[in-house]
Design an enzyme around this catalytic site. Sequence first.
Site, PDB file in Angstrom:
ATOM      1  N   PRO A 133     -84.032  14.994  95.341  1.00 49.10           N
ATOM      2  CA  PRO A 133     -84.204  14.447  93.985  1.00 49.10           C
ATOM      3  C   PRO A 133     -85.666  14.262  93.636  1.00 49.10           C
ATOM      4  CG  PRO A 133     -82.376  13.359  95.063  1.00 49.10           C
ATOM      5  CD  PRO A 133     -83.004  14.268  96.099  1.00 49.10           C
ATOM      6  N   CYS A 134     -86.042  14.786  92.478  1.00 53.05           N
ATOM      7  CA  CYS A 134     -87.462  14.892  92.156  1.00 53.05           C
ATOM      8  C   CYS A 134     -87.984  13.740  91.320  1.00 53.05           C
ATOM      9  CB  CYS A 134     -87.728  16.206  91.417  1.00 53.05           C
ATOM     10  SG  CYS A 134     -86.869  16.339  89.829  1.00 53.05           S
ATOM     11  N   GLN A 135     -87.135  12.779  90.927  1.00 49.36           N
ATOM     12  CA  GLN A 135     -87.618  11.744  90.023  1.00 49.36           C
ATOM     13  C   GLN A 135     -88.797  10.983  90.618  1.00 49.36           C
ATOM     14  OE1 GLN A 135     -84.506  12.407  90.692  1.00 49.36           O
ATOM     15  NE2 GLN A 135     -83.213  12.300  88.873  1.00 49.36           N
TER      16      GLN A 135
END
Length: 429
Positions: free
Chosen positions: A79-81
């Site tokens: 997950p890149c958040q």
Amino acid sequence: MKTIDLFCGAGGLGEGFRQAGFSALYANDHETPALATYKENHPDAVCSTDSIETVDPKKIREDLGVAPGQVDVVMGGPPCQGFSTYGQRRDDDARNQLYVPYFGFVEEFRPKAFLIENVVGLLSMSGGAVLADMVARAEALGYAADVVTLDACEYGVPQHRRRVFIFGAADGQRIDPPQPSHVNGKRSGVVLNDQPSLFFDGPSIQPALTVRDAISDLPDEVLVPRDTQKPMEYPEPPKTEYQRLMRGNSTELTHHSAKRMLGIRRLRLAMLHPGDYGTKIEERLADGGLNDELIDLMMGGAGMRDAAECRTQDREKEAALREVLKGGHTTPAKVMEFLDSQGFANKYRRLRWDAPSHTVVAHMARDCSDFVHPGIDRFVSVREAARFQSFPDTYRFPGSQFRQFRQIGNAVPPLLGRAMAETIKVAIS
């Protein structure tokens, strides 16, 4: 050729690998709606929403009936958040550590190659320490790790989207990064018979694909959000090679729904020329003013949102603007009191026909203000966003419009994934 697809989302990367001849044995994502989309489009994969931090890679490998080294690629995009430069970034975000269990899968399955995809913010995360740790973990397992930043528009995707790829092959073998098939640039749409095929015979470098190349064959009219699953007919044959590629064997158009809006937003959109940001609204209003057609459209045009569905303050503002227009008070200064309330006008942006789209984002689920159709006073549809991401029209997104936009915005463009898959395939074959 077999893959393990971790943090798989709706399956953009997996679709790219499927197009290159790979098939997923196992896919994992913690978001149930995204995994449902993956399962619908990759029905043969074993799919799981179990936390990657608690699952046992050895048990999964044994349940799949494969020995170490028999899987070709372990891939995924943690997950890149936490890494993202879109919005506020936090170095202490727990999601920044999810690459650690990812490498647990690499260690257990011992694939011929591994691949990680992420946003460019990863490069500077914790001063580069996160990236350095990823590379060190890969090399400790015997993989020669390389890092490249690619723009999707250079690989046949009609969208500027820069992403980082970390990849490598077993036993220290190097994998060449994919060579661009398209060049950044601006051009008009090209008719079908004059444009060479993507990934087939033709010039090695082609002009970047544009919004026109991507969506000019789709209907002007769109469905309301609740009808996003209803099929529509294509209004005409494909005009470009890209459109033909996206349609494939599809006989009907799906997910061609767009967000509705109140009259205030419709007027904002009507003021924008292709390529304009919302900061241009006041200038455009002063130049052209409001004609009767625009006023009539705002007062009851197709696609308008029912004010009863909106917040009290929005209903009141809409009613006040209508009274002003009915009274003939259409001076730019008076209208701008409504259109630029609290600076909201600045977030709008109309796409250009003859350039790639800017980066499609998951926030479109809540607000499409910076994705205004280049030729119509509406926001882009779910299917148009999917076209910008290079999802074929046969790719189905179950669930609500909100979930569809979110999944599309979070995805790896399949054609970018395919470019990586092709170069990995050559290296490990």
